[in-house]
Motif scaffolding. Structure first.
Motif, PDB file in Angstrom:
ATOM      1  N   GLY A  52       0.855  -1.013   0.088  1.00  0.00           N
ATOM      2  CA  GLY A  52       0.080   0.011  -0.107  1.00  0.00           C
ATOM      3  C   GLY A  52       0.969   1.358   0.085  1.00  0.00           C
ATOM      4  N   PHE A  72       4.089   9.274  -5.201  1.00  0.00           N
ATOM      5  CA  PHE A  72       2.666  10.194  -5.683  1.00  0.00           C
ATOM      6  C   PHE A  72       2.773  11.264  -5.068  1.00  0.00           C
ATOM      7  CE2 PHE A  72       0.521   6.939  -8.180  1.00  0.00           C
ATOM      8  CZ  PHE A  72       0.849   5.532  -7.460  1.00  0.00           C
ATOM      9  N   GLN A 121     -11.104  13.691   0.368  1.00  0.00           N
ATOM     10  CA  GLN A 121     -10.690  12.661  -0.488  1.00  0.00           C
ATOM     11  C   GLN A 121      -9.454  13.034  -1.151  1.00  0.00           C
ATOM     12  OE1 GLN A 121     -13.665  13.886  -0.794  1.00  0.00           O
ATOM     13  NE2 GLN A 121     -14.231  13.767  -2.853  1.00  0.00           N
ATOM     14  N   LEU A 122      -8.342  12.258  -1.431  1.00  0.00           N
ATOM     15  CA  LEU A 122      -7.097  12.606  -1.934  1.00  0.00           C
ATOM     16  C   LEU A 122      -7.360  12.591  -3.670  1.00  0.00           C
ATOM     17  CD1 LEU A 122      -4.486  11.034   0.142  1.00  0.00           C
ATOM     18  CD2 LEU A 122      -4.945  13.478   0.130  1.00  0.00           C
ATOM     19  N   PHE A 177      -4.556  12.286  -6.796  1.00  0.00           N
ATOM     20  CA  PHE A 177      -3.256  11.926  -6.734  1.00  0.00           C
ATOM     21  C   PHE A 177      -2.732  12.227  -8.103  1.00  0.00           C
ATOM     22  CE2 PHE A 177      -2.426   9.088  -3.372  1.00  0.00           C
ATOM     23  CZ  PHE A 177      -3.544   9.025  -2.699  1.00  0.00           C
ATOM     24  N   GLY A 178      -1.304  12.451  -8.546  1.00  0.00           N
ATOM     25  CA  GLY A 178      -0.764  12.213  -9.752  1.00  0.00           C
ATOM     26  C   GLY A 178      -0.813  10.898 -10.180  1.00  0.00           C
ATOM     27  N   SER A 179      -0.220  10.686 -11.338  1.00  0.00           N
ATOM     28  CA  SER A 179      -0.124   9.361 -12.046  1.00  0.00           C
ATOM     29  C   SER A 179       0.794   8.542 -11.525  1.00  0.00           C
ATOM     30  CB  SER A 179       0.103   9.693 -13.332  1.00  0.00           C
ATOM     31  OG  SER A 179       1.222  10.404 -13.922  1.00  0.00           O
ATOM     32  N   GLY A 180       1.858   9.090 -10.548  1.00  0.00           N
ATOM     33  CA  GLY A 180       2.773   8.252  -9.860  1.00  0.00           C
ATOM     34  C   GLY A 180       4.293   8.288 -10.830  1.00  0.00           C
ATOM     35  N   TYR A 216      -9.838   3.299  -2.962  1.00  0.00           N
ATOM     36  CA  TYR A 216      -9.417   3.496  -4.129  1.00  0.00           C
ATOM     37  C   TYR A 216      -9.156   2.268  -5.029  1.00  0.00           C
ATOM     38  CZ  TYR A 216      -8.219   7.988  -1.661  1.00  0.00           C
ATOM     39  OH  TYR A 216      -8.450   9.093  -0.983  1.00  0.00           O
ATOM     40  N   GLN A 239      -6.269   0.956  -8.012  1.00  0.00           N
ATOM     41  CA  GLN A 239      -5.282   1.315  -8.782  1.00  0.00           C
ATOM     42  C   GLN A 239      -4.830   0.374 -10.015  1.00  0.00           C
ATOM     43  OE1 GLN A 239      -1.465   0.883  -6.518  1.00  0.00           O
ATOM     44  NE2 GLN A 239      -0.605   2.578  -7.734  1.00  0.00           N
ATOM     45  N   GLN A 282      -0.863   3.803 -13.440  1.00  0.00           N
ATOM     46  CA  GLN A 282      -1.801   4.790 -13.015  1.00  0.00           C
ATOM     47  C   GLN A 282      -1.788   5.409 -11.642  1.00  0.00           C
ATOM     48  OE1 GLN A 282      -5.766   4.419 -15.024  1.00  0.00           O
ATOM     49  NE2 GLN A 282      -4.821   3.053 -16.420  1.00  0.00           N
ATOM     50  N   GLY A 283      -2.439   6.569 -11.495  1.00  0.00           N
ATOM     51  CA  GLY A 283      -2.606   7.056  -9.989  1.00  0.00           C
ATOM     52  C   GLY A 283      -3.941   6.208  -9.503  1.00  0.00           C
ATOM     53  N   LEU A 284      -4.132   6.539  -8.389  1.00  0.00           N
ATOM     54  CA  LEU A 284      -5.421   5.968  -7.602  1.00  0.00           C
ATOM     55  C   LEU A 284      -6.801   6.880  -8.040  1.00  0.00           C
ATOM     56  CD1 LEU A 284      -2.889   5.188  -5.919  1.00  0.00           C
ATOM     57  CD2 LEU A 284      -4.333   5.165  -4.217  1.00  0.00           C
ATOM     58  N   LEU A 335     -10.856   7.109  -6.839  1.00  0.00           N
ATOM     59  CA  LEU A 335     -11.733   7.046  -5.739  1.00  0.00           C
ATOM     60  C   LEU A 335     -12.926   6.167  -6.165  1.00  0.00           C
ATOM     61  CD1 LEU A 335     -12.391   7.705  -2.553  1.00  0.00           C
ATOM     62  CD2 LEU A 335     -13.473   9.900  -3.639  1.00  0.00           C
ATOM     63  N   PHE A 391      -5.676  -3.340  -8.496  1.00  0.00           N
ATOM     64  CA  PHE A 391      -5.186  -3.340  -6.940  1.00  0.00           C
ATOM     65  C   PHE A 391      -6.071  -2.311  -6.444  1.00  0.00           C
ATOM     66  CE2 PHE A 391      -2.416  -4.488  -3.739  1.00  0.00           C
ATOM     67  CZ  PHE A 391      -1.819  -3.280  -3.312  1.00  0.00           C
ATOM     68  N   LEU A 419      -7.060  -0.426  -2.477  1.00  0.00           N
ATOM     69  CA  LEU A 419      -6.568   0.175  -1.491  1.00  0.00           C
ATOM     70  C   LEU A 419      -7.538   0.764  -0.426  1.00  0.00           C
ATOM     71  CD1 LEU A 419      -3.446   1.678  -3.448  1.00  0.00           C
ATOM     72  CD2 LEU A 419      -3.405  -0.225  -1.416  1.00  0.00           C
ATOM     73  N   ARG A 439      -5.161  -7.370  -4.214  1.00  0.00           N
ATOM     74  CA  ARG A 439      -5.204  -7.829  -5.695  1.00  0.00           C
ATOM     75  C   ARG A 439      -6.075  -8.556  -6.102  1.00  0.00           C
ATOM     76  NH1 ARG A 439      -1.702  -5.680  -9.138  1.00  0.00           N
ATOM     77  NH2 ARG A 439      -0.111  -5.033  -7.480  1.00  0.00           N
TER      78      ARG A 439
END
Lengths: 112, 114
Positions: free
Chosen positions: A43, A89, A99-100, A102-105, B35, B37, B41-43, B45, B88, B90, B110
């Motif tokens: 995580g 991230f 809620q967050l 996020f960028g794409s990482g 979330y 994933q 890519q990002g997460l 919601l 995945f 989270l 997962r």
């Protein structure tokens, strides 16, 4: 709504190299800003945060400064290690439930 | 130690089957989040809950359902209506309503569709 744009990856560096991962944001007001790290198969862990303009968050040798003028929160480390290999991230809260978003990482690989 | 647990770590689903992912926290946090994933890519919601017996749809709620009967628990059901559930997942929680509070994440589940 609030949004974040993160530097595209992947990034590959040699051990002891200098790291910068760019992050810029668009937000209403001045939300807290976060960097999270994700190691393979795990995580997310909070790496560092900054809660107001000009704040510098730091942890494990990583630093990021909340720049209001450039709406940026770039992540830096002076000397990376193999163990820093992970996905990073950038994130900021948005919405009524904080809620967050996020960028794409950015995938970082550090070679010995 | 306080934290968030998710189970199972790996889950396999057959076509047309509903599955439920568990998320439990002992941090006494009010808000909880799910979330999704996808690789590279990002997460995104799925659902969130700010208080017991209340929850709201996130950006990609279609094909998912949740419940919040206890403060500690926020299970996610992936229904057969979710056309591409392999991902995945989270779970996260957050204390209070302070804008400075960060979210804490579980280790993830997962899910793979067979």
């Amino acid at each position: 709504g609030n949004s974040v744009t993160q530097m595209e990856g992947p990034v590959t560096l040699s051990e002891e190299a200098f790291l910068t991962i760019n992050c810029t944001y668009t937000a209403t007001g001045y939300p807290s800003l976060f960097w999270y790290v994700q190691y393979p198969g795990e995580g997310l862990q909070l790496l560092l945060k900054a809660t107001k303009a000009d704040d510098k968050g730091s942890n494990k040798g990583f630093e990021a400064t909340y720049r209001k003028e450039t709406t940026s929160f770039h992540l830096e480390k002076g000397s990376v290690q193999v163990s820093d290999s992970a996905v990073y991230f950038c994130a900021l809260p948005s919405g009524s439930a904080r809620q967050l978003t996020f960028g794409s990482g950015t995938q970082l690989t550090v070679l010995p | 130690d306080g934290g968030i647990t998710q189970s199972p770590k790996y889950l396999f689903r057959k076509e047309g089957q509903n599955v439920t992912l568990s998320c439990e926290q002992n941090l006494n946090h009010d808000a909880m989040y799910w979330y999704r994933q996808d690789p590279g890519q990002g997460l995104r919601l799925i659902y969130y809950s700010q208080i017991v017996n209340d929850f709201q749809k996130g950006d990609i709620a279609e094909g998912y359902s949740v419940s919040r009967e206890k403060k500690e628990s926020f299970p996610l059901t992936v229904t057969s209506a979710q056309k591409n559930p392999t991902a995945f997942y989270l779970c996260a929680s957050r204390a209070g309503t302070s804008r400075n509070n960060e979210q804490f994440f579980g280790p993830g589940t997962r899910l793979t569709v067979l």
